[in-house]
Design a protein around this motif. Structure first.
Motif, PDB file in Angstrom:
ATOM      1  N   GLY A 183      -5.039   7.198  -2.588  1.00  0.00           N
ATOM      2  CA  GLY A 183      -4.964   7.707  -1.224  1.00  0.00           C
ATOM      3  C   GLY A 183      -5.036   6.549  -0.237  1.00  0.00           C
ATOM      4  O   GLY A 183      -5.009   5.386  -0.636  1.00  0.00           O
ATOM      5  N   VAL A 184      -5.126   6.875   1.069  1.00  0.00           N
ATOM      6  CA  VAL A 184      -5.223   5.825   2.091  1.00  0.00           C
ATOM      7  C   VAL A 184      -6.704   5.519   2.330  1.00  0.00           C
ATOM      8  O   VAL A 184      -7.478   6.409   2.693  1.00  0.00           O
ATOM      9  CB  VAL A 184      -4.570   6.277   3.418  1.00  0.00           C
ATOM     10  CG1 VAL A 184      -4.693   5.188   4.471  1.00  0.00           C
ATOM     11  CG2 VAL A 184      -3.115   6.662   3.211  1.00  0.00           C
ATOM     12  N   ILE A 203      -1.187  13.965  -0.003  1.00  0.00           N
ATOM     13  CA  ILE A 203      -0.079  13.137   0.492  1.00  0.00           C
ATOM     14  C   ILE A 203       1.234  13.647  -0.100  1.00  0.00           C
ATOM     15  O   ILE A 203       1.304  13.920  -1.301  1.00  0.00           O
ATOM     16  CB  ILE A 203      -0.279  11.655   0.084  1.00  0.00           C
ATOM     17  CG1 ILE A 203      -1.481  11.077   0.838  1.00  0.00           C
ATOM     18  CG2 ILE A 203       0.980  10.826   0.364  1.00  0.00           C
ATOM     19  CD1 ILE A 203      -1.829   9.648   0.458  1.00  0.00           C
ATOM     20  N   CYS A 249       0.849  -1.197   0.000  1.00  0.00           N
ATOM     21  CA  CYS A 249       0.000   0.000   0.000  1.00  0.00           C
ATOM     22  C   CYS A 249       0.887   1.251   0.000  1.00  0.00           C
ATOM     23  O   CYS A 249       0.643   2.194  -0.759  1.00  0.00           O
ATOM     24  CB  CYS A 249      -0.912  -0.020   1.219  1.00  0.00           C
ATOM     25  SG  CYS A 249      -1.797   1.512   1.456  1.00  0.00           S
ATOM     26  N   LEU A 307       1.012   4.355  -2.596  1.00  0.00           N
ATOM     27  CA  LEU A 307       0.847   5.764  -2.193  1.00  0.00           C
ATOM     28  C   LEU A 307       2.002   6.591  -2.754  1.00  0.00           C
ATOM     29  O   LEU A 307       1.811   7.697  -3.256  1.00  0.00           O
ATOM     30  CB  LEU A 307       0.856   5.913  -0.669  1.00  0.00           C
ATOM     31  CG  LEU A 307      -0.208   5.220   0.165  1.00  0.00           C
ATOM     32  CD1 LEU A 307       0.035   5.476   1.640  1.00  0.00           C
ATOM     33  CD2 LEU A 307      -1.585   5.725  -0.230  1.00  0.00           C
ATOM     34  N   ARG A 333      -5.402  11.304  -2.044  1.00  0.00           N
ATOM     35  CA  ARG A 333      -4.142  11.206  -2.802  1.00  0.00           C
ATOM     36  C   ARG A 333      -3.448  12.563  -2.957  1.00  0.00           C
ATOM     37  O   ARG A 333      -2.235  12.679  -2.788  1.00  0.00           O
ATOM     38  CB  ARG A 333      -4.453  10.620  -4.186  1.00  0.00           C
ATOM     39  CG  ARG A 333      -3.230  10.428  -5.031  1.00  0.00           C
ATOM     40  CD  ARG A 333      -3.542   9.705  -6.294  1.00  0.00           C
ATOM     41  NE  ARG A 333      -4.480  10.463  -7.127  1.00  0.00           N
ATOM     42  CZ  ARG A 333      -4.846  10.091  -8.357  1.00  0.00           C
ATOM     43  NH1 ARG A 333      -4.372   8.974  -8.871  1.00  0.00           N
ATOM     44  NH2 ARG A 333      -5.680  10.816  -9.052  1.00  0.00           N
ATOM     45  N   LYS A 347       1.863   7.610  -6.112  1.00  0.00           N
ATOM     46  CA  LYS A 347       0.760   8.560  -6.284  1.00  0.00           C
ATOM     47  C   LYS A 347      -0.433   7.931  -6.992  1.00  0.00           C
ATOM     48  O   LYS A 347      -1.158   8.599  -7.729  1.00  0.00           O
ATOM     49  CB  LYS A 347       1.247   9.810  -7.054  1.00  0.00           C
ATOM     50  CG  LYS A 347       2.143  10.710  -6.232  1.00  0.00           C
ATOM     51  CD  LYS A 347       1.251  11.573  -5.408  1.00  0.00           C
ATOM     52  CE  LYS A 347       1.880  12.465  -4.416  1.00  0.00           C
ATOM     53  NZ  LYS A 347       0.884  13.061  -3.537  1.00  0.00           N
TER      54      LYS A 347
END
Ligand code: GLU
Length: 387
Positions: free
Chosen positions: A293-294, A363, A283, A287, A360, A290
């Motif tokens: 998102g989480v 971050i 994961c 991330l 996303r 890119k």
């Protein structure tokens, strides 16, 4: 974008307060503000980040640096701040310019809205030709909610105004390869990557709060935002000018040639950890590419009591910090969402949401030039497993 002609000067307590009497060192303040006048005449906007409030207020409340506890220091700061500002004001007037006091707390720098509010005030002062004197509002901050040292505070100010130079005046000539009192210690003249020097930076002065470590952390933040940091001894004639023109030895931490944007620098360079998440390595890789998102199903554990808008440190399950990002939910909400992955959000929270914990676009991926933080020890922040 061309860099502004702005300079932030950070001054340590031991330069401002006489160590025996704990009174203002007028001769130093004269020298300093004479340089500030010359810089202003040269078209620079100057900001001062000044320590010294606690040191100058200690004798008023009958304490010394050795005896003072937290409450004593809070009270001392309240006594010392007017003494400090009065000294600056008197001398600045002799040189024909005005100063203003800006007291900030940790949240004014860490919370985006408050950061922008502070930034607006500082810019308005600069626009009026006034030199802001920034310090932490020590009288109302306790250990858990304070920046604690003015080195990193000054770096945040440098990021805030996109300064080209941060000058940190202290009681040593700069960064040494080991404790300067030890034989064989050599001054490091140029630092390109601050992260290489974090190990050798120990030793705290008795009057201030920072040591060389916080200066290096500050230099890293400044570098990331495209600002060069000069660390040098303030105990000299023309303390600032002689460093800027290179006639006196110092350490120069070179600005990153490709600086981060204002937003990215603010998001990435943190003073305190509000919270953190652990996700799988796969994961974290996604991330960092890119790609996404989480999501709630990604979260393995949560630490901290963060609120919406706080910056979370994202670790992979090997304990490596990989990215930082803005929380869309509080810690409680995140925990409820992550523990009940199959239950619709409306049922859990009372409103419909796509349950992206960090979007996303919010971050920032950490790279080699960032100082990566260790995972928080369990004793400091409660770690809650989500599965
Ligand atoms: N804010 C503190 C003061 O004014 C000093 C913090 C520091 O030494 O960096 O006394």
């Amino acid at each position: 974008m061309p860099k502004s002609k702005r300079i932030v000067i950070k001054i340590g307590s031991s330069l401002l307060a006489n160590s025996e009497l704990l009174t203002p060192r007028w001769a130093f303040i004269q020298q300093l503000l004479s340089d500030v006048k010359d810089l202003r005449d040269d078209g620079y906007e100057v900001l001062i980040c000044s320590s010294g409030a606690v040191a100058l207020g200690l004798s008023t409340i009958g304490e010394t640096p050795e005896t003072a506890g937290l409450r004593d220091k809070q009270a001392a700061a309240a006594c010392g701040m007017p003494i400090l500002l009065n000294a600056y004001k008197q001398v600045a007037h002799e040189f024909g310019f005005d100063i203003a006091q800006v007291l900030v707390t940790l949240r004014d720098l860490e919370d985006r809205r408050r950061f922008l509010n502070t930034k607006n005030t500082v810019h308005r002062l600069l626009q009026a030709g006034i030199t802001p004197i920034v310090n932490e509002n020590d009288s109302i901050t306790t250990e858990e909610i304070r920046v604690g040292d003015n080195d990193r505070l000054a770096a945040k100010v440098a990021q805030m105004v996109q300064a080209e130079t941060l000058v940190i005046l202290t009681c040593v000539d700069g960064l040494y390869t080991r404790d300067p009192s030890e034989p064989g210690a050599e001054l490091v003249e140029t630092v390109n990557d601050v992260t290489e020097f974090l190990e050798v930076t120990k030793g705290v002065s008795s009057l201030g709060s920072g040591g060389m470590l916080t200066k290096m952390q500050a230099a890293n933040m400044a570098q990331n935002a495209g600002c060069t940091t000069i660390i040098g001894n303030g105990e000299a004639e023309r303390p600032v000018m002689s460093l800027l023109d290179g006639t006196r030895k110092h350490t120069r931490c070179i600005a990153n040639a490709k600086p981060a944007s204002d937003w990215t620098a603010w998001l990435t360079d943190r003073l305190q950890m509000a919270g953190s998440l652990v996700v799988s390595e796969a994961c974290a890789d996604a991330l960092c590419r890119k790609e996404r998102g989480v999501l709630r199903e990604d979260i393995q554990s949560i630490q901290g009591t963060f609120v919406r808008g706080d910056v979370l440190h994202i670790y992979d399950d090997n304990g490596n910090e990989r990215a930082r990002g803005l929380a869309n939910f509080t810690a409680e909400e995140t925990l409820i969402l992550a523990r009940n992955k199959d239950i619709p959000t409306k049922q859990l929270l009372g409103f419909q949401t796509n349950a992206t914990i960090i979007s996303r676009d919010n971050i920032v991926v950490l790279d080699g030039r960032h100082i990566h933080w260790d995972t928080p020890p369990d004793s400091e922040l409660e770690q809650i497993e989500t599965r």
